[in-house]
Design a protein around this motif. Structure first.
Motif, PDB file in Angstrom:
ATOM      1  N   LYS A  90      35.036  22.217  51.567  1.00 25.40           N
ATOM      2  CA  LYS A  90      36.406  21.710  51.680  1.00 25.40           C
ATOM      3  C   LYS A  90      37.255  22.638  52.551  1.00 25.40           C
ATOM      4  O   LYS A  90      38.100  22.187  53.331  1.00 25.40           O
ATOM      5  CB  LYS A  90      37.025  21.563  50.296  1.00 25.40           C
ATOM      6  CG  LYS A  90      38.380  20.923  50.329  1.00 25.40           C
ATOM      7  CD  LYS A  90      38.910  20.673  48.939  1.00 25.40           C
ATOM      8  CE  LYS A  90      40.233  19.949  48.992  1.00 25.40           C
ATOM      9  NZ  LYS A  90      40.750  19.642  47.680  1.00 25.40           N
ATOM     10  N   THR A  91      37.018  23.925  52.434  1.00 20.88           N
ATOM     11  CA  THR A  91      37.780  24.908  53.196  1.00 20.88           C
ATOM     12  C   THR A  91      37.508  24.798  54.692  1.00 20.88           C
ATOM     13  O   THR A  91      38.408  24.923  55.512  1.00 20.88           O
ATOM     14  CB  THR A  91      37.422  26.335  52.720  1.00 20.88           C
ATOM     15  OG1 THR A  91      37.715  26.428  51.331  1.00 20.88           O
ATOM     16  CG2 THR A  91      38.194  27.385  53.473  1.00 20.88           C
ATOM     17  N   ARG A  92      36.268  24.530  55.063  1.00 18.22           N
ATOM     18  CA  ARG A  92      35.872  24.575  56.468  1.00 18.22           C
ATOM     19  C   ARG A  92      35.949  23.240  57.201  1.00 18.22           C
ATOM     20  O   ARG A  92      36.019  23.215  58.427  1.00 18.22           O
ATOM     21  CB  ARG A  92      34.472  25.151  56.586  1.00 18.22           C
ATOM     22  CG  ARG A  92      34.419  26.567  56.044  1.00 18.22           C
ATOM     23  CD  ARG A  92      33.140  27.257  56.379  1.00 18.22           C
ATOM     24  NE  ARG A  92      33.069  28.579  55.786  1.00 18.22           N
ATOM     25  CZ  ARG A  92      33.641  29.668  56.264  1.00 18.22           C
ATOM     26  NH1 ARG A  92      34.357  29.600  57.357  1.00 18.22           N
ATOM     27  NH2 ARG A  92      33.509  30.829  55.664  1.00 18.22           N
ATOM     28  N   GLN A 111      37.183  33.444  40.840  1.00 22.67           N
ATOM     29  CA  GLN A 111      37.738  32.225  41.428  1.00 22.67           C
ATOM     30  C   GLN A 111      36.682  31.523  42.265  1.00 22.67           C
ATOM     31  O   GLN A 111      35.942  32.152  43.017  1.00 22.67           O
ATOM     32  CB  GLN A 111      38.943  32.545  42.292  1.00 22.67           C
ATOM     33  CG  GLN A 111      40.167  32.831  41.490  1.00 22.67           C
ATOM     34  CD  GLN A 111      41.405  32.829  42.373  1.00 22.67           C
ATOM     35  OE1 GLN A 111      41.310  32.917  43.582  1.00 22.67           O
ATOM     36  NE2 GLN A 111      42.553  32.727  41.758  1.00 22.67           N
ATOM     37  N   PHE A 112      36.617  30.223  42.103  1.00 26.87           N
ATOM     38  CA  PHE A 112      35.674  29.390  42.847  1.00 26.87           C
ATOM     39  C   PHE A 112      36.369  28.863  44.087  1.00 26.87           C
ATOM     40  O   PHE A 112      37.489  28.383  44.028  1.00 26.87           O
ATOM     41  CB  PHE A 112      35.205  28.227  41.975  1.00 26.87           C
ATOM     42  CG  PHE A 112      34.355  27.242  42.697  1.00 26.87           C
ATOM     43  CD1 PHE A 112      33.042  27.534  43.024  1.00 26.87           C
ATOM     44  CD2 PHE A 112      34.870  26.018  43.070  1.00 26.87           C
ATOM     45  CE1 PHE A 112      32.254  26.627  43.697  1.00 26.87           C
ATOM     46  CE2 PHE A 112      34.090  25.095  43.750  1.00 26.87           C
ATOM     47  CZ  PHE A 112      32.780  25.403  44.064  1.00 26.87           C
ATOM     48  N   ARG A 113      35.696  28.961  45.196  1.00 24.02           N
ATOM     49  CA  ARG A 113      36.249  28.446  46.446  1.00 24.02           C
ATOM     50  C   ARG A 113      35.254  27.464  47.052  1.00 24.02           C
ATOM     51  O   ARG A 113      34.110  27.816  47.322  1.00 24.02           O
ATOM     52  CB  ARG A 113      36.485  29.607  47.403  1.00 24.02           C
ATOM     53  CG  ARG A 113      37.146  29.189  48.685  1.00 24.02           C
ATOM     54  CD  ARG A 113      37.511  30.391  49.476  1.00 24.02           C
ATOM     55  NE  ARG A 113      37.083  30.179  50.846  1.00 24.02           N
ATOM     56  CZ  ARG A 113      37.220  31.065  51.797  1.00 24.02           C
ATOM     57  NH1 ARG A 113      37.741  32.236  51.541  1.00 24.02           N
ATOM     58  NH2 ARG A 113      36.806  30.805  53.003  1.00 24.02           N
ATOM     59  N   ASN A 114      35.675  26.241  47.245  1.00 29.40           N
ATOM     60  CA  ASN A 114      34.821  25.221  47.817  1.00 29.40           C
ATOM     61  C   ASN A 114      34.761  25.436  49.329  1.00 29.40           C
ATOM     62  O   ASN A 114      35.664  25.059  50.060  1.00 29.40           O
ATOM     63  CB  ASN A 114      35.364  23.829  47.475  1.00 29.40           C
ATOM     64  CG  ASN A 114      34.465  22.717  47.954  1.00 29.40           C
ATOM     65  OD1 ASN A 114      33.693  22.897  48.869  1.00 29.40           O
ATOM     66  ND2 ASN A 114      34.587  21.564  47.332  1.00 29.40           N
ATOM     67  N   GLU A 115      33.661  26.047  49.783  1.00 29.52           N
ATOM     68  CA  GLU A 115      33.521  26.380  51.199  1.00 29.52           C
ATOM     69  C   GLU A 115      33.514  25.137  52.082  1.00 29.52           C
ATOM     70  O   GLU A 115      34.026  25.159  53.192  1.00 29.52           O
ATOM     71  CB  GLU A 115      32.233  27.182  51.437  1.00 29.52           C
ATOM     72  CG  GLU A 115      32.301  28.600  50.923  1.00 29.52           C
ATOM     73  CD  GLU A 115      33.250  29.475  51.724  1.00 29.52           C
ATOM     74  OE1 GLU A 115      33.443  29.247  52.933  1.00 29.52           O
ATOM     75  OE2 GLU A 115      33.815  30.394  51.118  1.00 29.52           O
ATOM     76  N   TYR A 134      36.425  15.749  55.375  1.00 30.64           N
ATOM     77  CA  TYR A 134      36.118  15.973  53.963  1.00 30.64           C
ATOM     78  C   TYR A 134      36.336  14.694  53.154  1.00 30.64           C
ATOM     79  O   TYR A 134      35.535  14.373  52.275  1.00 30.64           O
ATOM     80  CB  TYR A 134      36.961  17.122  53.397  1.00 30.64           C
ATOM     81  CG  TYR A 134      36.530  17.503  52.002  1.00 30.64           C
ATOM     82  CD1 TYR A 134      35.344  18.211  51.795  1.00 30.64           C
ATOM     83  CD2 TYR A 134      37.288  17.149  50.903  1.00 30.64           C
ATOM     84  CE1 TYR A 134      34.936  18.545  50.527  1.00 30.64           C
ATOM     85  CE2 TYR A 134      36.882  17.488  49.622  1.00 30.64           C
ATOM     86  CZ  TYR A 134      35.706  18.181  49.441  1.00 30.64           C
ATOM     87  OH  TYR A 134      35.294  18.511  48.173  1.00 30.64           O
TER      88      TYR A 134
END
Length: 73
Positions: free
Chosen positions: A11-13, A5-9, A19
């Motif tokens: 966007k997450t932070r 799974q790819f997690r956009n760090e 964003y």
């Protein structure tokens, strides 16, 4: 096989508002990746549009200001 799974760090932070602003900056400047946009923003913030730190920031001392005469030790 399953893909990781790819997690956009970024966007997450970042807060949603920040964003969204980053995405608008990317579109405005034709930048494709979040990291390239953040690099460009950091360069602009640190060095301005001319490409160097303003002179008044280079001569700033981290020591507290002194008032009055300074006597030699």
């Amino acid at each position: 096989m399953r893909r990781a799974q790819f997690r956009n760090e970024v966007k997450t932070r970042l807060p949603d508002r920040t964003y969204s602003g980053l995405q608008a900056f990317k579109r405005l400047h034709g930048i494709e990746s979040d990291s390239a946009a953040l690099c460009r923003l950091a360069d602009l913030q640190l060095f301005g549009t001319v490409g160097n730190l303003p002179v008044n920031l280079l001569d700033v001392s981290v020591e507290a200001p002194q008032s009055g005469l300074v006597c030699p030790a």
